[in-house]
Design a protein around this motif. Sequence first.
Motif, mmCIF file in Angstrom:
data_model
loop_
_atom_site.group_PDB
_atom_site.id
_atom_site.type_symbol
_atom_site.label_atom_id
_atom_site.label_comp_id
_atom_site.label_asym_id
_atom_site.label_seq_id
_atom_site.Cartn_x
_atom_site.Cartn_y
_atom_site.Cartn_z
ATOM 1 N N ASP A 119 -75.263 59.173 -94.825
ATOM 2 C CA ASP A 119 -74.145 59.422 -93.924
ATOM 3 C C ASP A 119 -73.042 58.381 -94.149
ATOM 4 O OD1 ASP A 119 -74.120 57.361 -91.427
ATOM 5 O OD2 ASP A 119 -76.181 57.728 -92.061
ATOM 6 N N THR A 120 -71.824 58.776 -93.830
ATOM 7 C CA THR A 120 -70.634 57.993 -94.154
ATOM 8 C C THR A 120 -70.661 56.599 -93.532
ATOM 9 O OG1 THR A 120 -69.391 60.062 -94.211
ATOM 10 C CG2 THR A 120 -68.118 58.046 -94.181
ATOM 11 N N MET A 173 -68.332 63.851 -101.383
ATOM 12 C CA MET A 173 -68.144 63.409 -100.015
ATOM 13 C C MET A 173 -68.004 64.683 -99.183
ATOM 14 S SD MET A 173 -65.372 60.313 -100.533
ATOM 15 C CE MET A 173 -65.596 59.648 -98.864
ATOM 16 N N GLY A 228 -65.966 53.858 -92.857
ATOM 17 C CA GLY A 228 -66.504 55.201 -93.042
ATOM 18 C C GLY A 228 -66.547 55.993 -91.747
ATOM 19 N N LYS A 229 -66.922 55.315 -90.649
ATOM 20 C CA LYS A 229 -66.955 55.984 -89.343
ATOM 21 C C LYS A 229 -65.547 56.388 -88.902
ATOM 22 C CE LYS A 229 -71.135 53.612 -87.737
ATOM 23 N NZ LYS A 229 -71.725 52.680 -86.749
ATOM 24 N N ILE A 268 -57.787 62.148 -96.681
ATOM 25 C CA ILE A 268 -58.732 61.655 -97.681
ATOM 26 C C ILE A 268 -58.005 61.155 -98.922
ATOM 27 C CG2 ILE A 268 -59.157 63.876 -98.826
ATOM 28 C CD1 ILE A 268 -61.778 61.143 -98.020
ATOM 29 N N LEU A 306 -70.416 53.369 -95.901
ATOM 30 C CA LEU A 306 -69.067 52.796 -95.932
ATOM 31 C C LEU A 306 -68.751 51.945 -94.701
ATOM 32 C CD1 LEU A 306 -67.034 55.842 -97.351
ATOM 33 C CD2 LEU A 306 -68.076 53.935 -98.606
ATOM 34 N N GLU A 351 -64.532 59.413 -90.987
ATOM 35 C CA GLU A 351 -65.205 60.611 -90.492
ATOM 36 C C GLU A 351 -64.490 61.163 -89.253
ATOM 37 O OE1 GLU A 351 -69.386 61.984 -88.354
ATOM 38 O OE2 GLU A 351 -69.302 60.062 -89.399
ATOM 39 N N PHE A 382 -67.633 66.536 -95.250
ATOM 40 C CA PHE A 382 -67.267 66.377 -93.843
ATOM 41 C C PHE A 382 -67.437 67.722 -93.136
ATOM 42 C CE2 PHE A 382 -64.910 63.337 -96.362
ATOM 43 C CZ PHE A 382 -65.064 62.148 -95.661
ATOM 44 N N SER A 400 -71.181 63.886 -91.689
ATOM 45 C CA SER A 400 -70.414 63.558 -92.887
ATOM 46 C C SER A 400 -71.212 62.564 -93.707
ATOM 47 C CB SER A 400 -69.042 62.976 -92.543
ATOM 48 O OG SER A 400 -69.121 61.610 -92.190
ATOM 49 N N GLY A 401 -71.003 62.586 -95.017
ATOM 50 C CA GLY A 401 -71.748 61.661 -95.851
ATOM 51 C C GLY A 401 -71.417 61.832 -97.316
ATOM 52 N N ILE A 402 -72.158 61.113 -98.143
ATOM 53 C CA ILE A 402 -71.995 61.190 -99.590
ATOM 54 C C ILE A 402 -73.307 61.671 -100.198
ATOM 55 C CG2 ILE A 402 -71.563 59.907 -101.719
ATOM 56 C CD1 ILE A 402 -69.770 58.035 -100.195
#
Length: 270
Positions: A114-115, A44, A123-124, A143, A119, A127, A46, A67-69
């Motif tokens: 992206d997050t 993950m 997720g937003k 986190i 998610l 972030e 950021f 941000s993302g995975i």
Amino acid sequence: MKYFSIAPSEKLAGLVRCFWVLEMENFEGVPYIHRTMADGCIEMVFHYQGVFDELLNNNQQVPSFSSGISGPSQEFRRFSINNHFGIFGVYLYPFALPELFDIPALALTNEMVDTGTILGAAGKELEEKMVLAPDNKTRVAIISQYLESKLTQRKTRNNGISETIRQIINTDGRSNVQRLADDSFLSIRQFQRNFKEHAGFSPKLFTRIIRFQTALRKYPEKEFLSLTDIAYDCGYYDQSHFIHDFKEFSGHHPGVYFSGNAEGTKWITA
């Protein structure tokens, strides 16, 4: 350039390998090129200061996510930025995807998402909290709280496969896959299917990538080890096998990488 890692809480240690931070002040505006390598684990990420552009093979640049995975990957990718930047990362075992987020690792193989997309609204929100946090100590707390809340919903299907994946990582890719399949009391076909769902790759390919990652960790010893030493220390049958895998998973010949002058290695000596 500054890089450091942070150990996770005891609650998270079974799923999170570490947190990490990479920061750089770029006053000259000279592009910094960062290269990600093949990796059997997931991250993950950021970007709390600056956002990179990804450099594609056709010489085009496209904006990367803030941000993302990043899923398990057998590919290398290149990114560029001209400004100051700060990145906070969470380095997780691949089976964290199905166990925490109910997403098969296979669904994100060789992908960066992206997050918000993966998610949703949560997720937003995550972030925003991570990007606006005043420091990295606060980011660790944010986190950790988020991931620990996911533990209450943790899905532990095929836990034996998760332990097999952990064993391959802990033995630097030296585990015997056939023996692991036998120990799982599954048919080889069922073992491979379950393994791929939790690791993103077949056992054979996953083992190759973990062995490659073991070789990357030899970088600080580059002045004391020959390429042959590194190859045999990491369990390669011969140097040509080592060179083949290294070029495939990093884009570098190992001689160039361990010279200390390769693109995307500046952070290692930070």
